[in-house]
Motif scaffolding. Sequence first.
Motif, PDB file in Angstrom:
ATOM      1  N   ALA A  74      15.497  -4.993   9.555  1.00 57.87           N
ATOM      2  CA  ALA A  74      15.810  -5.445  10.716  1.00 57.87           C
ATOM      3  C   ALA A  74      16.378  -3.933  12.312  1.00 57.87           C
ATOM      4  O   ALA A  74      16.160  -3.240  12.929  1.00 57.87           O
ATOM      5  N   MET A  75      16.996  -3.495  11.040  1.00 59.16           N
ATOM      6  CA  MET A  75      17.948  -2.051  11.667  1.00 59.16           C
ATOM      7  C   MET A  75      17.112  -1.057  11.620  1.00 59.16           C
ATOM      8  O   MET A  75      16.968  -0.312  12.029  1.00 59.16           O
ATOM      9  N   ASP A  76      16.176  -1.276  10.768  1.00 63.71           N
ATOM     10  CA  ASP A  76      14.942  -0.004  10.256  1.00 63.71           C
ATOM     11  C   ASP A  76      13.526  -0.388  11.718  1.00 63.71           C
ATOM     12  O   ASP A  76      12.614   0.218  11.019  1.00 63.71           O
ATOM     13  N   GLY A  77      13.893  -1.530  11.896  1.00 59.91           N
ATOM     14  CA  GLY A  77      12.507  -1.811  13.272  1.00 59.91           C
ATOM     15  C   GLY A  77      10.913  -2.784  13.043  1.00 59.91           C
ATOM     16  O   GLY A  77      10.281  -2.812  12.658  1.00 59.91           O
ATOM     17  N   VAL A  78      11.889  -3.253  11.476  1.00 55.76           N
ATOM     18  CA  VAL A  78      10.848  -3.944  10.545  1.00 55.76           C
ATOM     19  C   VAL A  78      11.242  -5.928  11.305  1.00 55.76           C
ATOM     20  O   VAL A  78      12.131  -5.895  11.458  1.00 55.76           O
ATOM     21  N   THR A  79       9.353  -5.666  11.666  1.00 57.64           N
ATOM     22  CA  THR A  79      10.180  -7.100  12.339  1.00 57.64           C
ATOM     23  C   THR A  79       9.364  -8.730  11.494  1.00 57.64           C
ATOM     24  O   THR A  79       9.387  -9.812  11.470  1.00 57.64           O
ATOM     25  N   THR A  80       8.495  -7.455  10.305  1.00 52.66           N
ATOM     26  CA  THR A  80       7.900  -9.122   9.876  1.00 52.66           C
ATOM     27  C   THR A  80       7.872  -8.022   7.970  1.00 52.66           C
ATOM     28  O   THR A  80       7.208  -7.167   7.372  1.00 52.66           O
ATOM     29  N   ALA A  81       8.421  -8.964   6.742  1.00 58.95           N
ATOM     30  CA  ALA A  81       8.353  -9.000   6.032  1.00 58.95           C
ATOM     31  C   ALA A  81       7.614  -9.374   4.682  1.00 58.95           C
ATOM     32  O   ALA A  81       7.892 -10.670   4.828  1.00 58.95           O
ATOM     33  N   LEU A  82       6.563  -8.777   4.020  1.00 61.04           N
ATOM     34  CA  LEU A  82       5.748  -9.226   3.632  1.00 61.04           C
ATOM     35  C   LEU A  82       5.714  -8.906   2.097  1.00 61.04           C
ATOM     36  O   LEU A  82       5.317  -7.470   1.423  1.00 61.04           O
ATOM     37  N   ASP A  83       5.699  -9.767   1.219  1.00 63.71           N
ATOM     38  CA  ASP A  83       5.567  -9.526  -0.639  1.00 63.71           C
ATOM     39  C   ASP A  83       4.772 -10.212  -1.628  1.00 63.71           C
ATOM     40  O   ASP A  83       4.246 -11.877  -0.877  1.00 63.71           O
ATOM     41  N   LEU A  84       3.273  -9.156  -0.885  1.00 59.04           N
ATOM     42  CA  LEU A  84       2.161  -9.610  -1.071  1.00 59.04           C
ATOM     43  C   LEU A  84       1.426  -8.037  -2.777  1.00 59.04           C
ATOM     44  O   LEU A  84       0.822  -8.497  -3.282  1.00 59.04           O
ATOM     45  N   GLU A  85       3.214  -8.082  -3.282  1.00 57.92           N
ATOM     46  CA  GLU A  85       2.449  -7.581  -4.759  1.00 57.92           C
ATOM     47  C   GLU A  85       3.123  -8.315  -5.779  1.00 57.92           C
ATOM     48  O   GLU A  85       1.676  -8.487  -6.022  1.00 57.92           O
ATOM     49  N   ALA A  86       3.987  -8.788  -5.863  1.00 55.50           N
ATOM     50  CA  ALA A  86       4.128  -9.477  -7.120  1.00 55.50           C
ATOM     51  C   ALA A  86       4.451 -11.114  -6.585  1.00 55.50           C
ATOM     52  O   ALA A  86       3.266 -11.502  -7.550  1.00 55.50           O
TER      53      ALA A  86
END
Length: 129
Positions: A74-86
């Motif tokens: 969030a401190m880097d500006g991310v608002t959505t984190a998706l684990d789409l690889e594994a």
Amino acid sequence: MQTLLRGGRVINPAEGFDGAADVLVTDGKISAVGPGLDTPPDATVIDVTGLIIGPGFVDLHSHVHSIAGHRLQAMDGVTTALDLEAGLMPIERAYAEAAAAGRPLHFGFSASWGGARAQCLPASPPTPG
């Protein structure tokens, strides 16, 4: 309550815009975007010259599954984190645990094909014979 972010770099691919502009936020929502916006009375003005203004960024390749990690994102500006690889398995439990943990970001997972396969196969290979 109004906040005017003055002079930051606004990137809006939907409208093909990438340049310096102001962003007016009213009651927590973007109410106007454009260069040289008038300053409303009683608005807080923040000079963001040299910074990128974005509503948030989506991390499509996240492996962060902790509250502390999400706070750093969030401190880097991310608002959505998706684990789409594994992905994770079982997917229902992954969503339930993430929601119960109170993650500060929007989150999502793909189903793990490796995990699904492991659940369907026997623990050890069958004995020939």
